[in-house]
Structure formats: C-alpha cells, structure tokens
Design an enzyme around this catalytic site. Structure first.
Site, PDB file in Angstrom:
ATOM      1  N   ARG A 192       0.831  -1.211   0.000  1.00 30.88           N
ATOM      2  CA  ARG A 192       0.000   0.000   0.000  1.00 30.88           C
ATOM      3  C   ARG A 192       0.862   1.258   0.000  1.00 30.88           C
ATOM      4  NH1 ARG A 192      -3.646  -3.206  -2.020  1.00 30.88           N
ATOM      5  NH2 ARG A 192      -4.463  -4.712  -0.527  1.00 30.88           N
ATOM      6  N   LYS A 235       0.367  -8.462  13.845  1.00 36.39           N
ATOM      7  CA  LYS A 235      -0.841  -8.834  13.117  1.00 36.39           C
ATOM      8  C   LYS A 235      -0.913 -10.352  13.162  1.00 36.39           C
ATOM      9  CE  LYS A 235      -3.036  -8.665   8.521  1.00 36.39           C
ATOM     10  NZ  LYS A 235      -2.924  -8.135   7.137  1.00 36.39           N
ATOM     11  N   GLU A 282      -6.158 -12.435   7.688  1.00 38.36           N
ATOM     12  CA  GLU A 282      -5.754 -12.511   6.288  1.00 38.36           C
ATOM     13  C   GLU A 282      -4.624 -13.519   6.070  1.00 38.36           C
ATOM     14  OE1 GLU A 282      -6.979  -8.159   4.629  1.00 38.36           O
ATOM     15  OE2 GLU A 282      -4.999  -8.289   5.565  1.00 38.36           O
ATOM     16  N   ASP A 306     -12.347  -1.310   6.706  1.00 37.41           N
ATOM     17  CA  ASP A 306     -10.936  -1.240   6.303  1.00 37.41           C
ATOM     18  C   ASP A 306     -10.611   0.074   5.609  1.00 37.41           C
ATOM     19  OD1 ASP A 306      -8.316  -1.857   5.754  1.00 37.41           O
ATOM     20  OD2 ASP A 306      -8.740  -3.381   4.249  1.00 37.41           O
ATOM     21  N   GLU A 316      -4.900   3.956   0.489  1.00 39.23           N
ATOM     22  CA  GLU A 316      -5.188   2.665  -0.120  1.00 39.23           C
ATOM     23  C   GLU A 316      -6.538   2.644  -0.826  1.00 39.23           C
ATOM     24  OE1 GLU A 316      -5.907  -1.962   1.360  1.00 39.23           O
ATOM     25  OE2 GLU A 316      -5.098  -0.464   2.752  1.00 39.23           O
TER      26      GLU A 316
END
Length: 705
Positions: free
Chosen positions: A171, A290, A294, A368, A396
């Site tokens: 990003r 994280k 995902e 998001d 993004e």
C-alpha cells in the site's frame, strides 16, 4: 486569517533551494522573513545557549543553524546569556510538566528579546525548539506573550511503515522503501536524518520499521545490526523503533516445532530473542503484531486466544519496559458473520485479559480504511484495556497518490464521536488518550504514506496528511483548519488570497472524493486486491467479504447492507444512543444510509428525491466539485514553483478524469441492476457496464499491492 511573516515577492525565488522547489524540504523550508520582522528575528536568533555534548541538544543546534541561515542569511553562535536558552530548571511549572512537554518563556533582557525553552527532558527541549521555529515561520511568535506550555496527549505516537525487506511497500504509492537494508548498517543515508527531523518537528516519537505482514528475518542478527544502525540515527530525535513480530518466528528462525504461546519452550524462545534485541537496541519500544488475520499465523492456530498471544510477547518485553501493540484487524476465513462485527466479537470478551503493557490497536472503522466509516464499535467497548487508534495516511482506498484528499477532517470526524459508554463525554479521542478509562498507557498509529520519491509522498499535497497526523497525535483537540493553516504557511510561499484558496481546496477534498467514489454510505467497491478504481461488480472471489457485492447487495429491488436488528444486527455492538442515531433510515445521516440500511430504489431521502436519483446526482456533484477544485488551483498556480505547480496541476487533472470514471462506471453498473430510467436532467454514462469492467480488468500493474 492566515499569518504571514514572510516576503511574497519575485525576488524570493532567488533564495529558494532546489529542494524547496521539489517538495523535499516538506514543511521545514524556513523561508526568508519579511523586512518588517527581520530586526526582531535577527536579535532573537543571534545566539543560543545549550550543551552541544548532548546528542539531542547538538541536533537542536543544527536545526537552528539551518533555520537561521535560510530565514535570515546569518549564523547563530553559542554563548552564555544567549537570546535562546535551553534549560531543565528554573521555572515553577516544571514540577508538574509531563514527559516530553515544554515551556516557551518570552521576555526581554536589556531591550533584546529572549526565549527560554524549559523542559524536564531532552525530548521536551527538542519539541520546544521546533515549536519556536514553527511560531517564527508562521508568524505566531510574539515576544510579549505569556508562557506557552505544551505537552503530548498520547504517549506513543507511531508511524507504521508497511515496508518489506526487499524495499517494496505494501500500500505504498511514493516509491520504494526509505530503508536501504542492503547498505545498512554501513551507510546512514542523509534522508534518514531528514525523515527524523520531519517527524520530530510534529512530535512523532515511534516508528514501526517493517510491514505488519511480517517477515521473521528482521529478528535475526543479520538484520538486527541494521535495525541498530537505524535506531542509533533516530534516537537523538526522540524516535524509538518498533519491530513487527511474525507469530511463527520460533518455527521459522528458531528451530522449534510449534509457536503455541502456552508452550514453555516458545515462551523461553521469545524471552531470549527479546533480550537479544535489547542488546542491539537498548531503547527498543516493543512489538507490533498482526495475527490470525488474512492468513497470518497467530495463537488461534493452537486454539489459544489473542490475549494468550499478546501476553506471551508482553512477558518478554516487560523486563525492559517494552510494549506490545496487538492489532484488532481480524476476520476469520471460515466465519460467515458480517465482517463489520468480527473484531468486536473476538476482542470484547477478552477485555481485562491482556497484560498491562499491551495495547489493542483498532482501525478507525470496522471494515478497512474506507473513504468514510462509522467509528469502530470496539472503542468504548473495552474499558479495561488500553485501545490505540490506527489511521491510514497512505490512501489505499482513496485514490492512492493520484488523488488529493486531506484526511484531517476524517480523523477528526472519528476522534470527536461520542461512544456514549458511559456518556456523551466518552469520545473516541478520550478513549485513545486514556483519559476516559484512566489508563496510563496510550498510543496512536498512522500507516505511513512515505517512500523514497523526492517529495516523500508522491502527491505534493499528501504531505499535509503526514503533518496532520503528527499534530493530531500530539493534540487531538486541534482543528483541521488550524492544522492546514500551519502546513501551508510552512510549506509554500503564497499570498494571503492563494493561501485561503489552497486551504479551502484541501479542506473540501476528502468530501469531494467521498461523493464521486462512495456516496450515501457505499463502501468497499474498489478494484480487487489493489483497491484502485471503481469495481462494484466484483462477485466471484474465493471469500464473500472480498467482493463488492457483499457490501452493497444491489439488485433489481434495492441497495444497501442491513445492519439493523432485521439484518446482521451490527448496530447492537454500539451504545443505545448510537443505535438510535443510525438505526432509523428516515433520520440517519445520509452519508451512512447504505452502511446500515437496505432500501428500495424508490425510497425517498430528506430532499424528496429517491435513492436512485440521489445516487446519480451525488456522483455528478463529486465530479463537478472536483472540476472546481482544479479551477481553484489553476487560479493560484503561478504562485508555486514552475515544476511543482505543473506537477500538482497534472495530478488534479488526472483526479478529475478518474472521478468521471468512478461516476460513469458505478452508475452504469447500478443501472444495469435496477433498470431504472435515468433521472430527468441527468447525463447518463457514455458506455455500458461491460466497457468499464474491461478497463478494470486491464489494471495489472497497480502499485502498492
């Protein structure tokens, strides 16, 4: 009115550095002062008293030398009884001054102005020095004012770099990563120092060097010596480093067969690895993680909770006074639940289970980083746990680096919202600062928009978002207007009229973008994976919540995501007052209508027009208002450097072109679903939806994936 103490004249172009023309100097241009202020400034900036054996005070001296040379074309000398003094004693208010705070005391000595910067620590002296230089640049300096006392509202003010070890940036839209891992630790590039100067000038004191989608290699000795070199360079600017910890690192680089957080061998591995990091970087701030999001590894791989995972690392850094920032951006690969709800469902039951040196890092909204989101329901839902805000500077979902979008109004929109837990005073800002729930640990994070482009952020106007984030991290009570005033006055050499026009353009820019991208509460309808350009038709990805149709659900009957009790009931995660605010489709702020309600195409809004009519005209308004932003800039373009002015003009023209693309592609798609006639007086898109699908399908090499 904006304050200007700087000359606006053709001759001034002779003294502008090359960097000032291309944006490299950011808001640290230190333009020459007006003739009317030159004598007073010359007297004030003639001498300085400090300890040049102290690393931080040495860089303060360097900053004053740069500023005085550029502002006055003179030098500043060190001497006792100087006109600028740095002191850690002698002021009655120092005893109650928090860490990193400062006092600017203005007075006269023998008819000459003197400013004493008081602080209890070197960080305060640094921030006080930059504050004085800002006041001088923007015309805020007044020698007879009462003392200025200032200190940060938030303890850890973090820039998160989503930078990878190969110098790609997830990003990232402003070139490759700043960090040249190949030449570290031997080469400390001047750009690292200029980066540190910029951050220090706005109070950012913590930097996460690497991507939250972490690579365990950064924890190996080969890279830790490189991290040490960066930490050493940043330290005099009061900047500490954070590393992103890959949860499976004990397996990948430690030779273990498990990363189970309750396994003693895993706990021992993290303690030893952490102690090793502190040998390289004694002031290492801690870990950012994280996990189980995902596809990233995490404690749930072992049937453990997020608290189990966070507390594992918290125990490792606790002996060194380190912290763990554990991201709440999680959603399951298997759970069919509304993605809006999943972070709350996972973290709310864990309130009070986290170690005292853990912060849960929560994105500003529940999906998001969309152009507009309601505040995340976790804010206000975990009073026993310090919650830190995560904003995104890099755009993004907001046109990347080709669209101008000043984001301070978006940040403020979220920070000022009351959570109503327990009452209207419990704003998101008060929760983030720790004031609401009496937490002593507080933090805020911004995903950086910085790369190695000469102007740092790709789009020259995107520098304002870096600046605004730092200023709001220091003081969430500042207004979007005063922040943009400061940034323009330090960044450009403009007339008052041009300054007002540029400020108005930027203050309106995000709202204009919202209209031509996602009006009425549409969200997540961008291109798949790269998130660039319109793609409301995406319906065939391997998970439903990675498609656009999951979020807008448009068909022949209506449009919108029902999050009331008759739908996913995501609204129930908020306090009753928020449920009432958003729960009635007839009274809701229409910017959030389709976030929370599914409505018939013929449903009438407050202006008496249908949803379909409003959708068409909101998109059209976005395009027309974008044209006006371009016209506004063209009216002042001649006041910018030739190259930078042309660059901004080209970007705004591209933005206008892409705004039209958004309008046409989205409306062509929605009309293909509802088969409604176009509203009277409205010009339909020139092509059918298949034409726009083909454009999106050809976008193979969009940056920042």
């Amino acid at each position: 009115m904006f304050k200007h103490f700087f000359a606006w004249m053709l001759a001034s172009s002779l003294v502008l550095s090359v960097h000032a023309q291309n944006g490299y100097d950011l808001w640290l241009n230190y333009y020459p002062v007006q003739a009317t202020a030159q004598k007073e400034y010359s007297n004030l900036l003639s001498s300085i008293q400090l300890d040049d054996t102290n690393p931080t005070q040495r860089i303060i001296l360097r900053e004053f030398e740069i500023a005085v040379r550029k502002m006055l074309n003179q030098s500043i000398v060190q001497q006792s009884n100087a006109s600028i003094q740095l002191k850690k004693e002698g002021h009655s208010s120092l005893a109650n001054l928090p860490a990193e705070g400062y006092i600017l005391s203005h007075h006269y000595h023998k008819k000459k102005p003197v400013v004493t910067i008081y602080a209890n620590d070197d960080a305060g002296l640094l921030y006080g020095s930059f504050r004085l230089l800002k006041e001088l640049q923007t015309g805020g300096y007044r020698s007879q004012e009462k003392d200025i006392i200032d200190y940060p509202s938030i303890q850890y003010r973090v820039l998160n770099h989503w930078d990878n070890l190969d110098r790609s940036v997830e990003r990232g839209y402003a070139g490759i990563s700043l960090w040249n891992w190949h030449t570290l630790p031997d080469i400390i590039e001047p750009r690292y120092i200029d980066y540190a100067r910029a951050n220090a000038s706005i109070g950012i004191n913590t930097v996460a060097l690497t991507n939250v989608n972490a690579n365990a290699l950064v924890l190996t000795p080969q890279y830790l010596e490189k991290v040490k070199a960066l930490a050493d360079a940043l330290r005099p600017y009061n900047i500490r480093v954070v590393l992103t910890a890959r949860f499976s690192a004990p397996i990948e680089i430690g030779g273990l067969k498990t990363a189970d957080p309750l396994e003693p061998a895993v706990q021992d591995w993290w303690k030893k690895k952490t102690a090793e990091i502190y040998e390289y970087v004694p002031d290492f701030a801690g870990y950012l993680v994280k996990a189980n999001s995902e596809g990233q590894p995490g404690p749930q791989d072992y049937q453990r909770t997020h608290a189990d995972g966070a507390n594992l690392l918290a125990a490792a850094v606790a002996p060194f006074n380190g912290i763990v920032m554990w991201r709440a951006f999680v959603y399951s690969n298997e759970t069919p639940e509304d993605r809006f709800k999943q972070a709350y469902n996972e973290f709310k039951p864990l309130d009070g289970s986290f170690a005292e040196n853990v912060l849960v890092q929560v994105k500003n909204g529940p999906i998001d980083f969309q152009p507009r989101e309601p505040f995340h329901p976790l804010f206000g839902a975990m009073p026993k746990t310090p919650l830190m805000m995560e904003f995104q500077l890099t755009q993004e979902y907001l046109g990347m680096a080709t669209h101008a979008a000043y984001l301070a109004p978006m940040y403020k929109e979220v920070l000022e919202m009351p959570t109503y837990r327990p009452d209207a005073n419990a704003t998101v800002a008060r929760i983030v600062t720790g004031e609401q729930d009496k937490h002593t640990l507080s933090a805020i994070a911004g995903v950086a928009n910085i790369g190695n482009d000469v102007n740092w952020t790709g789009h020259p106007l995107s520098q304002a978002n870096w600046y605004a984030y730092g200023r709001l991290a220091w003081n969430p009570q500042l207004s979007s207007e005063e922040i943009i005033e400061e940034w323009i006055d330090q960044t450009y050499l403009l007339s008052q009229e041009a300054t007002d026009i540029l400020a108005g353009l930027l203050l309106n820019s995000r709202e204009v973008l919202f209209k031509y991208m996602t009006p009425l509460g549409l969200h997540h309808i961008m291109g798949w994976s790269h998130h660039f350009g319109p793609a409301p038709w995406i319906d065939n990805m391997h998970r439903a919540d990675w498609t656009s149709v999951y979020y807008h659900k448009a068909d022949s009957t209506g449009i919108g995501f029902d999050r009331t009790a008759s739908g996913s009931n995501a609204l129930a995660q908020y306090a009753q007052e928020i449920q009432q605010l958003y729960g009635d489709k007839n009274t809701i702020d229409e910017n959030f209508l389709l976030w929370f309600h599914r409505v018939n195409w013929e449903f009438k809004l407050k202006n008496g027009k249908t949803v379909w009519e409003n959708l068409c005209f909101r998109y059209e308004e976005g395009v027309q208002e974008m044209q006006q932003l371009l016209n506004d800039f063209l009216s002042i373009q001649n006041e910018f450097g030739k190259e930078e002015g042309k660059h901004i003009e080209q970007l705004l023209r591209l933005q206008l072109k892409e705004a039209q693309w958004w309008r046409d592609a989205c409306l062509a798609y929605f009309q293909s679903k509802n088969q409604r006639p176009w509203p009277s007086g409205f010009t339909p898109p020139p092509h059918n939806v298949d034409y726009y699908k083909e454009i999106q399908a050809k976008l193979k090499f969009v940056p920042g994936i």
